[in-house]
Write an enzyme that holds these catalytic residues in place. Structure first.
Site, short mmCIF file in Angstrom:
data_model
loop_
_atom_site.label_atom_id
_atom_site.label_comp_id
_atom_site.label_asym_id
_atom_site.label_seq_id
_atom_site.Cartn_x
_atom_site.Cartn_y
_atom_site.Cartn_z
N SER A 141 0.76 -1.08 0.06
CA SER A 141 0.08 -0.12 0.14
C SER A 141 0.91 1.31 0.07
CB SER A 141 -0.86 -0.03 1.15
OG SER A 141 -1.54 1.39 1.51
N TYR A 166 -2.40 -0.01 10.05
CA TYR A 166 -2.52 -0.51 8.89
C TYR A 166 -1.23 -0.68 7.96
CZ TYR A 166 -3.85 -1.33 3.95
OH TYR A 166 -3.96 -1.46 2.57
#
Length: 337
Positions: A141, A166
Site C-alpha cells: 500500500s 494498517y
C-alpha cells in the site's frame, strides 16, 4: 497457468479475476467474505463472476458463466485449510490481495489487522514455501510511505515511519516477504496501491462515500479542511499493471524480490476531486469541514518510473473519465442502492 487470487470478492480481486480468465488463465478465487463492509457488495461482485451466494462452500465451486473460474470461501488465517488448497491445486502464481483494509478501522480493531495482514500473510508465505509456486504477487500500500514528506514517492524512499497500524502491517508484509525470498528463493513482487477507485469500489472509501452523500444531498466529511491530495488510480489501470507483472517472467537472482508503485502519478487535490463529482452528477456537495484524522497523511503521489521501465506500465484513465464511469455504475448496477 493456474492462478490463486486471495481476496477475490474484494474490489481489486474481483476485477483482476475477470481480466485473468478472459486471458485464458485458470483462476481460483478465495475470500472469507467478512463483514468489514456490507457483504451485499461482495456477493454482488461474485454474482458477476457466476458464483451465486447459495452455492458458496469451503471447497472450490465452478462459475455458472466462466469455466475457467472457481471460488472457495476460506480464511487465510486458517493455515490447515490453506495448505490443503495449495497441495490439491498446485498453483503456478499467487495474487495475494486479501487483507484487513482501512486506516481508521485499525484504531478500533487492531486484532483484525494482525490476524489477517500478519498471520494470514505468514501462512501464504509458508504455503508458497511448502508448495512452491512460480511467482507470488502481493498487495502492499501507499500507506507504507507514512510520514515521508518527499514527493513523489519512489520505491527506494524510507518507509520506516508508518502513520497507522494498517501501514505498519503492510510494511511488515514487505519485510517478511524479503526474508522469505532471501531464505527460500521465493520469486515475489509487492505492489503498492495508490487510492484505487471505480465501479464495484469499496463503500468505506472517499469516492463511494462522496458519491452516495452528494446524490442523496447529505453532508460529506472533508478532513483537514480539504487541504489534502490523493493519487486516485482507476481500477482498469491497476488491473492492467497487475496483468503485466503476472504474465511476465518472475524475478530471479540471489534475491528474487521486488516492490513497485501502482498509481496514476498525478495527485488530485481533495477539493478538486469533490468538484469533479459535482460536475459529473450535476449536484452540489454539502461539506462538513473537519480536522485531520489520526492515521491520515496529507499527500500520496506515486512515482511509477520503475513499473513503466520494467513492464511498460502507463496509466491512461483521467479522473474525469474515471468518475463518469463510476457514476454510471453507481446509478445502474450498485447493489447497495
Amino acid at each position: 497457468m493456474k492462478i490463486l487470487i486471495t481476496g477475490a470478492a474484494g474490489f481489486i480481486g474481483y476485477h483482476l479475476a475477470g481480466a485473468l480468465f478472459a486471458k485464458g488463465a485458470e483462476v481460483v478465487g478465495l475470500d472469507n467474505l467478512n463483514s468489514y463492509y456490507d457483504v451485499t457488495l461482495k456477493y454482488g461482485r461474485l454474482r458477476q463472476l457466476g458464483i451465486e451466494e447459495g452455492r458458496i462452500t469451503s471447497s472450490p465451486v465452478k462459475s455458472s458463466f466462466y469455466p475457467a473460474f472457481r471460488f472457495v470461501r476460506m480464511d487465510i488465517a486458517d493455515k490447515s485449510a490453506l495448505f490443503t488448497l495449495f497441495a490439491e491445486e498446485k498453483f503456478d502464481t499467487i495474487c495475494h490481495l486479501a487483507a484487513q483494509a482501512g486506516v481508521r478501522y485499525s484504531l478500533e480493531n487492531p486484532d483484525a489487522y494482525i490476524e489477517s495482514n500478519i498471520t494470514g500473510f505468514i501462512n501464504i508465505l509458508e504455503a508458497c514455501r511448502q508448495y512452491p509456486v512460480s511467482h507470488l504477487i502481493y498487495a502492499s500500500s501507499s500507506s507504507v510511505y507514512g510520514l515521508n514528506t518527499k514527493v513523489p514517492y519512489t520505491e527506494s524512499d524510507q518507509t520506516d515511519a508508518p502513520a497507522s497500524l494498517y501501514a505498519a502491517t503492510k510494511k511488515a508484509d514487505e519485510l517478511l516477504c524479503h526474508a522469505y525470498s532471501h531464505l527460500f528463493k521465493i520469486p515475489a513482487t509487492g505492489v503498492r496501491f495508490f487510492t484505487v477507485y471505480g465501479p464495484w469500489g469499496r463503500p468505506d472509501m472517499a469516492p463511494f462515500l462522496f458519491m452516495k452523500a452528494i446524490l442523496e444531498e447529505k453532508p460529506i466529511q472533508v478532513f483537514n479542511n480539504g487541504a489534502m491530495q490523493r493519487d486516485f488510480t482507476y481500477i482498469d489501470d491497476v488491473v492492467a499493471g497487475l496483468e503485466k507483472i503476472i504474465f511476465a517472467a518472475p524475478p530471479t537472482g540471489d534475491l528474487p524480490c521486488r516492490v513497485y508503485n501502482i498509481g496514476h502519478s498525478s495527485p488530485v487535490q481533495l477539493m478538486d476531486f469533490i468538484r469533479t463529482i459535482e460536475e459529473v452528477t450535476g449536484k452540489t456537495a454539502v461539506k462538513n469541514f473537519r480536522e485531520m484524522q489520526p492515521g491520515d497523511v496529507l499527500t500520496t503521489y506515486a512515482d511509477t518510473t520503475s513499473l513503466e521501465k520494467d513492464y511498460g506500465y502507463k496509466p491512461s484513465i483521467s479522473i474525469q473519465e474515471g468518475i463518469r464511469n463510476f457514476y454510471q455504475w453507481y446509478l445502474e448496477e450498485n447493489p447497495l442502492g
